[in-house]
Design an enzyme around this catalytic site. Structure first.
Site, PDB file in Angstrom:
ATOM      1  N   HIS A 309      43.688  21.314 -26.276  1.00  0.00           N
ATOM      2  CA  HIS A 309      43.168  19.937 -26.223  1.00  0.00           C
ATOM      3  C   HIS A 309      44.239  18.974 -26.705  1.00  0.00           C
ATOM      4  O   HIS A 309      44.977  19.284 -27.642  1.00  0.00           O
ATOM      5  CB  HIS A 309      41.916  19.808 -27.105  1.00  0.00           C
ATOM      6  CG  HIS A 309      41.096  18.594 -26.785  1.00  0.00           C
ATOM      7  ND1 HIS A 309      41.425  17.348 -27.225  1.00  0.00           N
ATOM      8  CD2 HIS A 309      39.976  18.461 -26.037  1.00  0.00           C
ATOM      9  CE1 HIS A 309      40.534  16.487 -26.772  1.00  0.00           C
ATOM     10  NE2 HIS A 309      39.636  17.122 -26.049  1.00  0.00           N
ATOM     11  N   ASP A 366      34.967  22.154 -22.574  1.00  0.00           N
ATOM     12  CA  ASP A 366      34.787  22.386 -21.133  1.00  0.00           C
ATOM     13  C   ASP A 366      34.648  23.855 -20.794  1.00  0.00           C
ATOM     14  O   ASP A 366      34.014  24.216 -19.815  1.00  0.00           O
ATOM     15  CB  ASP A 366      35.977  21.804 -20.349  1.00  0.00           C
ATOM     16  CG  ASP A 366      35.949  20.313 -20.358  1.00  0.00           C
ATOM     17  OD1 ASP A 366      34.855  19.754 -20.189  1.00  0.00           O
ATOM     18  OD2 ASP A 366      36.994  19.691 -20.559  1.00  0.00           O
TER      19      ASP A 366
HETATM   20  N1  ACO Z   1      47.080  27.851 -21.231  1.00  0.00           N
HETATM   21  C1  ACO Z   1      48.252  28.410 -21.556  1.00  0.00           C
HETATM   22  N2  ACO Z   1      49.207  27.788 -22.280  1.00  0.00           N
HETATM   23  C2  ACO Z   1      48.942  26.539 -22.670  1.00  0.00           C
HETATM   24  C3  ACO Z   1      47.735  25.891 -22.374  1.00  0.00           C
HETATM   25  C4  ACO Z   1      46.778  26.595 -21.625  1.00  0.00           C
HETATM   26  N3  ACO Z   1      45.601  26.032 -21.330  1.00  0.00           N
HETATM   27  N4  ACO Z   1      47.727  24.647 -22.898  1.00  0.00           N
HETATM   28  C5  ACO Z   1      48.917  24.521 -23.507  1.00  0.00           C
HETATM   29  N5  ACO Z   1      49.650  25.655 -23.370  1.00  0.00           N
HETATM   30  C6  ACO Z   1      50.954  25.937 -23.964  1.00  0.00           C
HETATM   31  C7  ACO Z   1      52.051  25.152 -23.263  1.00  0.00           C
HETATM   32  O1  ACO Z   1      52.592  25.886 -22.201  1.00  0.00           O
HETATM   33  C8  ACO Z   1      52.995  24.927 -24.386  1.00  0.00           C
HETATM   34  O2  ACO Z   1      53.688  26.141 -24.620  1.00  0.00           O
HETATM   35  P1  ACO Z   1      55.257  26.122 -25.099  1.00  0.00           P
HETATM   36  O3  ACO Z   1      55.216  25.494 -26.461  1.00  0.00           O
HETATM   37  O4  ACO Z   1      55.678  27.550 -25.091  1.00  0.00           O
HETATM   38  O5  ACO Z   1      55.981  25.274 -24.091  1.00  0.00           O
HETATM   39  C9  ACO Z   1      52.106  24.699 -25.612  1.00  0.00           C
HETATM   40  O6  ACO Z   1      50.910  25.436 -25.308  1.00  0.00           O
HETATM   41  C10 ACO Z   1      51.767  23.241 -25.864  1.00  0.00           C
HETATM   42  O7  ACO Z   1      51.283  22.676 -24.651  1.00  0.00           O
HETATM   43  P2  ACO Z   1      51.195  21.114 -24.336  1.00  0.00           P
HETATM   44  O8  ACO Z   1      51.122  20.933 -22.850  1.00  0.00           O
HETATM   45  O9  ACO Z   1      52.267  20.404 -25.081  1.00  0.00           O
HETATM   46  O10 ACO Z   1      49.796  20.713 -24.974  1.00  0.00           O
HETATM   47  P3  ACO Z   1      49.095  19.329 -24.731  1.00  0.00           P
HETATM   48  O11 ACO Z   1      48.454  18.959 -25.996  1.00  0.00           O
HETATM   49  O12 ACO Z   1      50.019  18.336 -24.135  1.00  0.00           O
HETATM   50  O13 ACO Z   1      48.021  19.664 -23.610  1.00  0.00           O
HETATM   51  C11 ACO Z   1      45.972  20.118 -22.536  1.00  0.00           C
HETATM   52  C12 ACO Z   1      46.665  19.667 -23.842  1.00  0.00           C
HETATM   53  C13 ACO Z   1      46.364  19.165 -21.400  1.00  0.00           C
HETATM   54  C14 ACO Z   1      44.461  20.048 -22.743  1.00  0.00           C
HETATM   55  C15 ACO Z   1      46.428  21.535 -22.221  1.00  0.00           C
HETATM   56  O14 ACO Z   1      46.116  22.401 -23.294  1.00  0.00           O
HETATM   57  C16 ACO Z   1      45.821  22.077 -20.914  1.00  0.00           C
HETATM   58  O15 ACO Z   1      46.381  21.846 -19.854  1.00  0.00           O
HETATM   59  N6  ACO Z   1      44.666  22.769 -21.007  1.00  0.00           N
HETATM   60  C17 ACO Z   1      43.987  23.278 -19.824  1.00  0.00           C
HETATM   61  C18 ACO Z   1      43.182  22.168 -19.155  1.00  0.00           C
HETATM   62  C19 ACO Z   1      41.904  21.806 -19.905  1.00  0.00           C
HETATM   63  O16 ACO Z   1      41.167  22.672 -20.387  1.00  0.00           O
HETATM   64  N7  ACO Z   1      41.637  20.500 -20.018  1.00  0.00           N
HETATM   65  C20 ACO Z   1      40.427  19.993 -20.692  1.00  0.00           C
HETATM   66  C21 ACO Z   1      40.754  19.380 -22.003  1.00  0.00           C
HETATM   67  S1  ACO Z   1      39.260  18.991 -22.897  1.00  0.00           S
HETATM   68  C22 ACO Z   1      38.669  17.564 -22.212  1.00  0.00           C
HETATM   69  O17 ACO Z   1      39.354  16.837 -21.595  1.00  0.00           O
HETATM   70  C23 ACO Z   1      37.198  17.216 -22.427  1.00  0.00           C
END
Ligand code: ACO
Length: 429
Positions: A309, A366
């Site tokens: 998140h 979600d």
């Molecule tokens: N699966 C696998 N790896 C992930 C995921 C994931 N869902 N989310 C983040 N990571 C990893 C990234 O690859 C990154 O790894 P690294 O450090 O080795 O490069 C690290 O975790 C940090 O990721 P960021 O993209 O910087 O995290 P950010 O806070 O920007 O993203 C987000 C948050 C967009 C929610 C992300 O976790 C994601 O895409 N999740 C899946 C989509 C989702 O469930 N969205 C709903 C959010 S809740 C809502 O809106 C009500």
């Protein structure tokens, strides 16, 4: 709002004093409203990640600590003790209702559930494969035409009608959702029952047929009511900011929430719970039990939808609550759905695998709402509509906050222009 010291900003050797604002929970901002006038500078914050677009008294989030509060009350306490409708009233009016106030609010929601029969033909006019979110937005705006005395775009008059307009919207958003579903399924629409509470009545309108009444299990009703309550507001997210933006121009409540539905529709916002189920289907179709997908996610080849998140970096408090509800619903419904087994495997992995633990990637709201909605039998294209039913009170509360503030101004951001400089006009041959 406490106004304390001043921040000093130095631009081209000139110093500007900017007041510092401190919120109830000690959030700090410096007030740049006079900056352009004083210096000619604007601030640049694409996506508003570092901009407080308003001051609000409705919802508080601390993503680092996993805190979410409606009007000062912890989401955990609200989820344990009150229903979605009570939370709706709390959000809109600022206080928990007395039994009499709640009774009046419930009655007003119940009395406004029915849709004018003339509205039927609008439903028939949409092509059969129209997306339910497009229908919902169009129909909410259409309601403003049927109740034009509540949708005048005269702020004072619209505020005077707010109580009844809010009741129409909270009630009818679920009727429109159920009518959309029955129209698309080719079922006759079943009218609401006066003796059923809000969420149960919705399930009745969705799934009952004239000679086959749907009886919802109490665990299913409770889980769906929880989903609605947990989605009822979430501070200045994309759709709520849209509602406030539209409201700031003086548009009525119906038009403002119709715009909110459009903003919520996008996959980066309300569409994530759908993405969870699509991911589970994709894993299942490939013959995987989830193990390969997790390994691919760890290699950065894909993302586990419903995990992580942007704001909550310790845990999503809504997911914690909904995770328990999901367990109950699945055991009551005794679902042996392969997708749900994959979901369990992904959850186990995320909670025990160092890749996810070290990156603080917990299941988010979600993930569980997607699983619960699927188990209940809500079709995939209706998931975001369910989110909109839940978010309606938050949108109304935010519209009201703007409309009641005599100092609120039309929202009109600036830009940094990167296009052509002025050039000579030459007609192309
Ligand atoms: N699966 C696998 N790896 C992930 C995921 C994931 N869902 N989310 C983040 N990571 C990893 C990234 O690859 C990154 O790894 P690294 O450090 O080795 O490069 C690290 O975790 C940090 O990721 P960021 O993209 O910087 O995290 P950010 O806070 O920007 O993203 C987000 C948050 C967009 C929610 C992300 O976790 C994601 O895409 N999740 C899946 C989509 C989702 O469930 N969205 C709903 C959010 S809740 C809502 O809106 C009500």
């Amino acid at each position: 709002m406490e106004l304390e010291k001043k921040a000093i900003l130095k631009l081209e050797s000139k110093e500007y004093e900017l007041p510092i604002m401190i919120g109830t929970e000690n959030e700090r901002a410096f007030d740049i409203r006079s900056l352009r006038k004083l210096s000619g500078y604007v601030t640049f914050d694409d996506g508003y990640g570092n901009t407080a677009a308003c001051a609000s008294k409705i919802t508080y989030i601390d993503g680092e600590k996993g805190i979410l509060r409606y009007r000062g009350y912890a989401i955990e306490d609200l989820a344990k003790n009150i229903s979605f409708l009570e939370a709706a009233r709390l959000l809109i009016y600022g206080e928990l209702p007395t039994p009499e106030e709640l009774h009046e609010f419930r009655n007003s929601i119940l009395n406004n559930v029915k849709i004018h029969t003339n509205v039927d033909h609008h439903f028939k006019g949409f092509p059969a494969n129209s997306h339910p979110m497009a229908i919902l937005s169009a129909m909410l705006n259409t309601l403003g035409c049927y109740y034009s005395e509540m949708a005048t775009n005269d702020r004072q008059s619209d505020l005077e009608h707010l109580d009844v307009a809010a009741a129409h919207l909270i009630s009818k958003v679920r009727t429109i959702a159920a009518m959309t579903y029955s129209t698309q399924e080719g079922h006759p629409f079943v009218y609401p029952k006066p003796d059923l509470p809000y969420t149960e009545n919705f399930l009745h309108m969705m799934f009952s047929e004239p000679y086959n009444e749907f009886k919802a299990d109490p665990a299913v009703v409770k889980a769906l009511d929880l989903i609605l309550l947990l989605h009822a507001d979430h501070e200045q997210n994309c759709s709520t900011s849209t509602v406030r933006m539209v409201a700031s121009g003086g548009a009525n409540l119906f038009a403002s929430v119709a715009a909110g539905v459009c903003a919520l529709w996008g996959p980066l916002h309300g569409g994530a719970n759908m993405a969870v189920v699509k991911m589970l289907e994709q894993i299942h179709e490939s013959g995987d039990d989830g193990g390969n997908f997790i390994e691919d996610a760890k290699k950065g080849k894909c993302r586990l939808m419903g995990f992580g998140h942007r704001v909550y970096k310790n845990y999503d408090p809504r997911a914690k609550i909904l995770g328990e509800a999901a367990e109950k619903v699945l055991s009551v419904l005794n679902k042996n759905d392969p997708l749900l087994n994959i979901a369990r495997k992904l959850e186990e992995a995320a909670l025990s695998d160092d890749y996810f633990i070290s990156r603080k990637l917990y299941p988010n709201v979600d993930f569980y709402s997607g699983i619960i909605l699927k188990a209940i039998g809500i079709p995939l294209n209706m998931f975001t509509v369910l989110f909109a039913i839940g978010r309606m009170p938050g949108w109304i509360a935010n519209w009201k906050e703007i409309a009641e503030n005599p100092e609120s101004r039309i929202q009109r951001p600036r830009q940094i222009f990167e296009g052509h400089k002025s050039r000579e006009f030459i007609q192309k041959d």
